[in-house]
Design a protein around this motif. Sequence first.
Motif, short mmCIF file in Angstrom:
data_model
loop_
_atom_site.label_atom_id
_atom_site.label_comp_id
_atom_site.label_asym_id
_atom_site.label_seq_id
_atom_site.Cartn_x
_atom_site.Cartn_y
_atom_site.Cartn_z
N LEU A 121 -47.48 68.78 -29.54
CA LEU A 121 -46.18 68.47 -28.94
C LEU A 121 -45.30 69.71 -28.87
O LEU A 121 -44.77 70.05 -27.80
CB LEU A 121 -45.48 67.36 -29.74
N VAL A 122 -45.15 70.40 -29.96
CA VAL A 122 -44.23 71.55 -30.03
C VAL A 122 -44.71 72.69 -29.14
O VAL A 122 -43.94 73.23 -28.33
CB VAL A 122 -44.05 72.01 -31.49
N TRP B 229 -35.28 71.33 -20.75
CA TRP B 229 -35.97 70.93 -21.97
C TRP B 229 -36.53 69.51 -21.88
O TRP B 229 -37.68 69.29 -22.29
CB TRP B 229 -35.07 71.09 -23.19
N VAL C 299 -36.59 62.70 -23.56
CA VAL C 299 -37.15 62.53 -22.22
C VAL C 299 -36.55 61.29 -21.54
O VAL C 299 -36.18 61.34 -20.37
CB VAL C 299 -38.68 62.44 -22.28
N ARG D 80 -41.69 74.98 -21.18
CA ARG D 80 -40.33 75.49 -20.97
C ARG D 80 -40.36 76.95 -20.58
O ARG D 80 -39.56 77.40 -19.75
CB ARG D 80 -39.49 75.28 -22.24
N ALA E 131 -38.36 63.11 -29.48
CA ALA E 131 -38.87 63.70 -28.24
C ALA E 131 -38.86 62.66 -27.12
O ALA E 131 -38.44 62.95 -25.99
CB ALA E 131 -40.27 64.26 -28.44
N SER F 213 -44.68 71.81 -25.35
CA SER F 213 -43.31 71.76 -24.85
C SER F 213 -42.75 73.17 -24.66
O SER F 213 -42.13 73.47 -23.63
CB SER F 213 -42.41 70.98 -25.82
N GLY G 70 -45.03 68.19 -23.09
CA GLY G 70 -45.53 68.24 -24.46
C GLY G 70 -45.93 66.86 -24.98
O GLY G 70 -46.98 66.70 -25.61
N LEU G 71 -45.10 65.86 -24.69
CA LEU G 71 -45.44 64.48 -25.09
C LEU G 71 -46.70 64.01 -24.38
O LEU G 71 -47.54 63.33 -24.98
CB LEU G 71 -44.29 63.53 -24.75
N ILE H 193 -40.39 68.86 -22.51
CA ILE H 193 -40.81 67.98 -23.61
C ILE H 193 -41.66 66.84 -23.08
O ILE H 193 -42.60 66.40 -23.76
CB ILE H 193 -39.58 67.49 -24.41
#
Length: 149
Positions: free
Chosen positions: A7-8, A28, A143, A15, A139, A11, A35-36, A32
């Motif tokens: 995830l981190v 962001w 979103v 970005r 997160a 994301s 990332g999710l 994110i």
Amino acid sequence: MAVLLTLVLSSLAARIVGWFGVDYVDSWPRAIAVGLAAMFVMTGVAHFVNPLRADMIAIVPPGLPAPAALVTVTGVLELAGAAGLLLPATRVAAAACLLLLMLAMFPANVYAARMPNPPASMTSRLPVRSAIEVVFLAAAVIVAVGGGQ
């Protein structure tokens, strides 16, 4: 921990691409969402691949029927949600639905943390599991609130 890192890092990578002018990830919340999506592809696939599938079946609380079917359904929902996060038209709805799914599945994490002999892949203590879950939920909220087109 691999799921949190997915995830981190996904994301952050999304970005950074946005900072180079890619409109798709120019905020962001949009980054994110990517990332999710990566995270839910990872966890969704795990619902179908042993030994993780067997571990997930083992942590379904005993009061729930058909543990294998529940693991299959939640895996399909995670993969569908990941796809929904990547489509601008469905991103917000997908994030909201995945938020609800994570809340619905959290009792399995509590059950796993309290098992005397949890499966090897499910050995995190409840405070650690809870803290990580808060990050995932946050997160999804980011979103859902800011990830519109």
